[in-house]
Design an enzyme around this catalytic site. Structure first.
Site, PDB file in Angstrom:
ATOM      1  N   HIS A 157       0.833  -1.222   0.000  1.00  0.00           N
ATOM      2  CA  HIS A 157       0.000   0.000   0.000  1.00  0.00           C
ATOM      3  C   HIS A 157       0.863   1.266   0.000  1.00  0.00           C
ATOM      4  O   HIS A 157       0.441   2.299   0.532  1.00  0.00           O
ATOM      5  CB  HIS A 157      -0.939   0.054   1.209  1.00  0.00           C
ATOM      6  CG  HIS A 157      -1.678  -1.223   1.471  1.00  0.00           C
ATOM      7  ND1 HIS A 157      -2.946  -1.461   1.003  1.00  0.00           N
ATOM      8  CD2 HIS A 157      -1.305  -2.340   2.145  1.00  0.00           C
ATOM      9  CE1 HIS A 157      -3.335  -2.666   1.386  1.00  0.00           C
ATOM     10  NE2 HIS A 157      -2.349  -3.225   2.080  1.00  0.00           N
ATOM     11  N   SER A 278      13.906  20.063 -17.748  1.00  0.00           N
ATOM     12  CA  SER A 278      12.721  20.891 -17.864  1.00  0.00           C
ATOM     13  C   SER A 278      13.106  22.183 -18.572  1.00  0.00           C
ATOM     14  O   SER A 278      14.222  22.676 -18.430  1.00  0.00           O
ATOM     15  CB  SER A 278      12.170  21.198 -16.472  1.00  0.00           C
ATOM     16  OG  SER A 278      11.514  22.445 -16.466  1.00  0.00           O
ATOM     17  N   LYS A 284      15.966  20.367 -12.893  1.00  0.00           N
ATOM     18  CA  LYS A 284      15.237  19.118 -13.055  1.00  0.00           C
ATOM     19  C   LYS A 284      15.990  18.053 -13.836  1.00  0.00           C
ATOM     20  O   LYS A 284      16.648  18.328 -14.821  1.00  0.00           O
ATOM     21  CB  LYS A 284      13.907  19.385 -13.763  1.00  0.00           C
ATOM     22  CG  LYS A 284      12.951  20.219 -12.949  1.00  0.00           C
ATOM     23  CD  LYS A 284      12.320  19.420 -11.837  1.00  0.00           C
ATOM     24  CE  LYS A 284      11.020  18.837 -12.334  1.00  0.00           C
ATOM     25  NZ  LYS A 284      10.469  17.901 -11.355  1.00  0.00           N
ATOM     26  N   GLU A 291       8.510   7.049 -17.317  1.00  0.00           N
ATOM     27  CA  GLU A 291       7.108   7.462 -17.456  1.00  0.00           C
ATOM     28  C   GLU A 291       6.548   7.018 -18.806  1.00  0.00           C
ATOM     29  O   GLU A 291       5.396   6.586 -18.909  1.00  0.00           O
ATOM     30  CB  GLU A 291       7.004   8.982 -17.295  1.00  0.00           C
ATOM     31  CG  GLU A 291       7.305   9.409 -15.870  1.00  0.00           C
ATOM     32  CD  GLU A 291       7.508  10.916 -15.711  1.00  0.00           C
ATOM     33  OE1 GLU A 291       7.259  11.426 -14.619  1.00  0.00           O
ATOM     34  OE2 GLU A 291       7.919  11.581 -16.683  1.00  0.00           O
TER      35      GLU A 291
END
Ligand code: ARG
Length: 460
Positions: A157, A278, A284, A291
């Site tokens: 979880h 970025s 970044k 992803e």
């Protein structure tokens, strides 16, 4: 408009929009090599069985072989306006040898030819995906071996559960992927049936030798029913469903890596080769590779669903609808290949940040709750009572704003006299994994054995 493989009975010209809409060359040109190879085997058989004149057969075979060579060298020119890949091959052949080419399309139809090409494509691509999958497993096993001594918080979880070996979780991925491999190998067996000679749907009155064609093309058997051979696409659906499960597994693996490498945890560091920056935030380093692999599962599910829906309720046997099986299949194969390669690269270059993992473990010693309960069980307390006791101790410590390991022996003894000084040994992640006894557990000795087993199996 290029030459068509049909049209004798038509008086009217085909509507130009419909012609553009119905053509499939843009997509099925992927099958060019298979169409030529299949045609070479077919013409050899037609000649051997004396169905077409030997001289013409020899000239067709020679021209097709030259076309194949040109194709492999990237030099084969095909008519971009041909209706589909099968027509394109015939047009190219006619350009080379003229009317003799007309003998080739004997005792076959595009309905069986398209399945032949597709099955040859599937066999080749299943093999290469299995190789890429194995390479990913090898990268994972290498990573597991390299970091065999690292214990980290295991999660259920997305909450701390129990300490585990990083390698144990990595081997979970190896096991998941191995089932994908078994499914791909099993799908291969069903693809491996040679359909040519089924013709439009009923077979042919000409005395062809299908087994000979199968042998030439490396198929282990011929399809047993000509209607089934041209009507069925469950082999495409089976591959897509197998790739969907594989994509789902890769997606979960990527999510794990994204989570463990997030700014706050920082357990893992993804190599810059697999990150992007970025356009506004100079600091970044984003895990876009992970992803995009995570998102690829959606594309592959969509490919599966599109073929499933396209096939649903189609009357037996061939229908033109089935032309739409190819793009989803080709896209899924291409996407899967990229994902497997990139993920293997990521695992070869990823770094483990031991300090961050150790401080995460040190920050939360409720992760030893099960170990404390097991301690009590070893001293004779029924697990259910031990569970309840530990729960109450955790709540007590929370109230006192203390960590579990900061409670005194006297505070612990208030819950049960069974506690002794040795309870404080529990707060040790390495010891926690060492204490695991069950087969398949995170015990380092067992995990080492598993790594050795996989290394051996993957080398074979
Ligand atoms: N391009 C078609 C397909 O991919 C094969 C052609 C069969 N066409 C036909 N009218 N029978 O399924």
């Amino acid at each position: 408009m290029a030459k068509k493989m049909w049209g004798g009975r038509f008086k009217e010209e085909i509507d130009p929009d419909f012609w553009q809409f119905s053509g499939s060359l843009d997509c099925d040109k992927v099958l060019l090599e298979y169409d030529i190879k299949g045609s070479i085997a077919h013409v050899k058989m037609l000649s051997k069985c004396n169905i077409i004149p030997k001289k013409e057969a020899a000239s067709i075979e020679k021209a097709l072989s030259a076309m194949l060579k040109d194709y492999q060298q990237g030099k084969l020119k095909i008519d971009p306006n041909a209706e589909d890949v099968h027509t394109a091959v015939l047009i190219a052949l006619s350009k080379r040898i003229g009317k003799q080419a007309d003998y080739l399309h004997t005792a076959r139809s595009r309905n069986d030819l398209v399945v032949l090409d597709l099955k040859m494509y599937c066999k080749d691509n299943l093999k290469s995906i299995i190789v890429l999958l194995t390479k990913l497993q090898v990268a994972l096993a290498g990573f597991a071996k390299k970091y065999i001594d690292v214990v980290m918080p295991g999660y259920t979880h997305t909450q701390h559960a129990v300490p585990i070996l990083v390698s144990h979780q990595i081997l979970a991925y190896v096991n998941m992927l191995d089932r994908d491999k078994q499914r791909l190998e099993s799908a291969y067996e069903r693809v491996d049936e040679m359909p040519l000679g089924s013709c439009a749907m009923a077979g042919t009155g000409l005395a062809i030798d299908r087994e000979y064609v199968a042998k030439l093309l490396g198929f282990s058997k011929v399809s047993a029913n000509s209607i089934d051979a041209v009507a069925s696409r469950d082999f495409v659906i089976e591959i897509l469903s197998t790739l969907s499960i594989l994509a789902m597994h890769m997606s979960r693996i990527c999510q794990d890596l994204i989570f463990y490498s997030c700014s706050d945890l920082g357990f893992l560091d993804i190599a810059e080769n697999y990150c992007t920056g970025s356009s506004i935030m100079p600091q970044k380093k984003n895990p876009d590779s992970l992803e995009l692999i995570r998102a690829t599962a959606a594309k592959i599910y969509a490919d599966l669903i599109s073929v499933l829906v396209m096939m649903k309720g189609l009357p037996i046997s061939y229908n033109r609808d089935m032309q739409f099986d190819k793009k989803p299949l080709f896209n899924s194969i291409k996407d899967t290949s990229y994902c497997l390669k990139i993920l293997a690269g990521i695992f070869k270059t990823i770094k483990v940040n031991r300090e961050k993992i150790e401080s995460a473990l040190a920050s939360d010693d409720t992760i030893y709750a099960v170990d404390i309960a097991d301690y009590l069980v070893r001293k004779g307390i029924p697990f259910h009572q031990a569970h309840n006791l530990v729960g109450r101790i955790i709540s007590y410590a929370e109230n006192k704003k203390k960590k579990l390991s900061e409670l005194s022996i006297n505070e612990l003894k208030k819950f049960t006299k069974i506690f002794a000084e040795d309870i404080f040994k529990v707060f040790n992640a390495k010891r926690s994994v060492m204490l695991k006894k069950s087969m398949g557990s995170t015990n380092p000795l067992l995990v080492r054995q598993q790594i050795a087993k996989w290394e051996k199996k993957l080398r074979a």
